[in-house]
Scaffold this motif. Structure first.
Motif, PDB file in Angstrom:
ATOM      1  N   PRO A  52       0.855  -1.187   0.000  1.00 47.34           N
ATOM      2  CA  PRO A  52       0.000   0.000   0.000  1.00 47.34           C
ATOM      3  C   PRO A  52       0.896   1.244   0.000  1.00 47.34           C
ATOM      4  O   PRO A  52       2.085   1.178   0.308  1.00 47.34           O
ATOM      5  CB  PRO A  52      -0.773  -0.120   1.313  1.00 47.34           C
ATOM      6  N   ASP A  53       0.318   2.377  -0.370  1.00 47.80           N
ATOM      7  CA  ASP A  53       1.072   3.630  -0.278  1.00 47.80           C
ATOM      8  C   ASP A  53       1.426   3.884   1.177  1.00 47.80           C
ATOM      9  O   ASP A  53       0.634   3.607   2.069  1.00 47.80           O
ATOM     10  CB  ASP A  53       0.236   4.796  -0.810  1.00 47.80           C
ATOM     11  N   TRP A  54       2.614   4.406   1.396  1.00 44.53           N
ATOM     12  CA  TRP A  54       3.038   4.685   2.755  1.00 44.53           C
ATOM     13  C   TRP A  54       4.033   5.833   2.739  1.00 44.53           C
ATOM     14  O   TRP A  54       4.683   6.089   1.736  1.00 44.53           O
ATOM     15  CB  TRP A  54       3.633   3.448   3.418  1.00 44.53           C
ATOM     16  N   GLU A  55       4.120   6.472   3.831  1.00 51.18           N
ATOM     17  CA  GLU A  55       5.045   7.585   3.985  1.00 51.18           C
ATOM     18  C   GLU A  55       6.327   7.084   4.655  1.00 51.18           C
ATOM     19  O   GLU A  55       6.256   6.335   5.627  1.00 51.18           O
ATOM     20  CB  GLU A  55       4.423   8.672   4.861  1.00 51.18           C
ATOM     21  N   PRO A  56       7.486   7.502   4.148  1.00 53.90           N
ATOM     22  CA  PRO A  56       8.734   7.119   4.821  1.00 53.90           C
ATOM     23  C   PRO A  56       8.745   7.623   6.258  1.00 53.90           C
ATOM     24  O   PRO A  56       8.228   8.700   6.548  1.00 53.90           O
ATOM     25  CB  PRO A  56       9.820   7.812   3.999  1.00 53.90           C
ATOM     26  N   MET A  57       9.324   6.838   7.126  1.00 59.40           N
ATOM     27  CA  MET A  57       9.403   7.212   8.531  1.00 59.40           C
ATOM     28  C   MET A  57      10.844   7.569   8.868  1.00 59.40           C
ATOM     29  O   MET A  57      11.768   7.158   8.183  1.00 59.40           O
ATOM     30  CB  MET A  57       8.908   6.061   9.401  1.00 59.40           C
ATOM     31  N   ASN A  58      11.023   8.308   9.935  1.00 56.85           N
ATOM     32  CA  ASN A  58      12.350   8.675  10.427  1.00 56.85           C
ATOM     33  C   ASN A  58      13.154   9.475   9.412  1.00 56.85           C
ATOM     34  O   ASN A  58      14.372   9.379   9.387  1.00 56.85           O
ATOM     35  CB  ASN A  58      13.139   7.434  10.856  1.00 56.85           C
ATOM     36  N   GLN A  59      12.506  10.237   8.579  1.00 56.16           N
ATOM     37  CA  GLN A  59      13.206  11.033   7.582  1.00 56.16           C
ATOM     38  C   GLN A  59      13.307  12.506   7.974  1.00 56.16           C
ATOM     39  O   GLN A  59      14.096  13.230   7.392  1.00 56.16           O
ATOM     40  CB  GLN A  59      12.487  10.923   6.230  1.00 56.16           C
ATOM     41  N   SER A  60      12.507  12.946   8.914  1.00 51.59           N
ATOM     42  CA  SER A  60      12.531  14.360   9.261  1.00 51.59           C
ATOM     43  C   SER A  60      13.830  14.709   9.970  1.00 51.59           C
ATOM     44  O   SER A  60      14.368  13.940  10.754  1.00 51.59           O
ATOM     45  CB  SER A  60      11.332  14.711  10.146  1.00 51.59           C
ATOM     46  N   GLY A  61      14.359  15.867   9.653  1.00 53.31           N
ATOM     47  CA  GLY A  61      15.569  16.324  10.313  1.00 53.31           C
ATOM     48  C   GLY A  61      16.828  15.640   9.825  1.00 53.31           C
ATOM     49  O   GLY A  61      17.894  15.828  10.391  1.00 53.31           O
ATOM     50  N   LYS A  62      16.728  14.856   8.775  1.00 52.56           N
ATOM     51  CA  LYS A  62      17.899  14.150   8.259  1.00 52.56           C
ATOM     52  C   LYS A  62      18.852  15.171   7.646  1.00 52.56           C
ATOM     53  O   LYS A  62      18.460  16.004   6.844  1.00 52.56           O
ATOM     54  CB  LYS A  62      17.458  13.124   7.216  1.00 52.56           C
ATOM     55  N   SER A  63      20.103  15.086   8.037  1.00 50.21           N
ATOM     56  CA  SER A  63      21.089  16.006   7.492  1.00 50.21           C
ATOM     57  C   SER A  63      22.241  15.222   6.884  1.00 50.21           C
ATOM     58  O   SER A  63      22.462  14.056   7.214  1.00 50.21           O
ATOM     59  CB  SER A  63      21.608  16.942   8.581  1.00 50.21           C
ATOM     60  N   ALA A  64      22.966  15.886   6.005  1.00 51.53           N
ATOM     61  CA  ALA A  64      24.097  15.247   5.344  1.00 51.53           C
ATOM     62  C   ALA A  64      25.219  15.005   6.349  1.00 51.53           C
ATOM     63  O   ALA A  64      25.419  15.776   7.283  1.00 51.53           O
ATOM     64  CB  ALA A  64      24.589  16.123   4.207  1.00 51.53           C
ATOM     65  N   MET A  65      25.940  13.934   6.135  1.00 52.67           N
ATOM     66  CA  MET A  65      27.080  13.621   6.989  1.00 52.67           C
ATOM     67  C   MET A  65      28.206  14.606   6.691  1.00 52.67           C
ATOM     68  O   MET A  65      28.430  14.972   5.528  1.00 52.67           O
ATOM     69  CB  MET A  65      27.548  12.186   6.730  1.00 52.67           C
ATOM     70  N   ASP A  66      28.916  14.998   7.700  1.00 54.61           N
ATOM     71  CA  ASP A  66      30.079  15.854   7.542  1.00 54.61           C
ATOM     72  C   ASP A  66      31.069  15.191   6.589  1.00 54.61           C
ATOM     73  O   ASP A  66      31.351  13.989   6.711  1.00 54.61           O
ATOM     74  CB  ASP A  66      30.719  16.084   8.917  1.00 54.61           C
TER      75      ASP A  66
END
Length: 96
Positions: A52-66
């Motif tokens: 089913p359609d679903w929204e990715p989880m744990n994606q908010s606030g994701k930043s690039a690695m140094d």
């Protein structure tokens, strides 16, 4: 040690035939969950399952690695990633 995947897989492969394993990259699953589930169900001999359609989880606030951290990790795991690529016959997205 948890990032040395080849070492861990080789231990499993000593006890079970290689063709009993399906190794999927999480990056590919996140990019196309339906395709990854399709590969898994096909590998297991299960009927096709449409996600089913679903929204990715744990994606908010994701930043690039140094960049400095990324280079240090790439150097640290280079030999392990090469070993994994040879073992799998393909290079995981994060190891290339």
């Amino acid at each position: 040690a948890r990032g040395r995947y080849a070492e861990q897989l080789e231990a499993w492969f000593r006890h079970f035939p290689r063709d009993q394993f399906l190794i999927l990259a999480s990056e590919e699953f996140y990019a196309d969950p339906a395709a990854s589930v399709g590969r898994a169900t096909s590998f297991l001999g299960l009927p096709r399952f449409d996600l089913p359609d679903w929204e990715p989880m744990n994606q908010s606030g994701k930043s690039a690695m140094d960049a400095t951290t990324r280079r240090a990790l790439a150097a640290r795991f280079a030999a392990d990633n090469d070993r994994l690529s040879r073992l799998l016959g393909w290079t995981p997205p994060w190891a290339g």
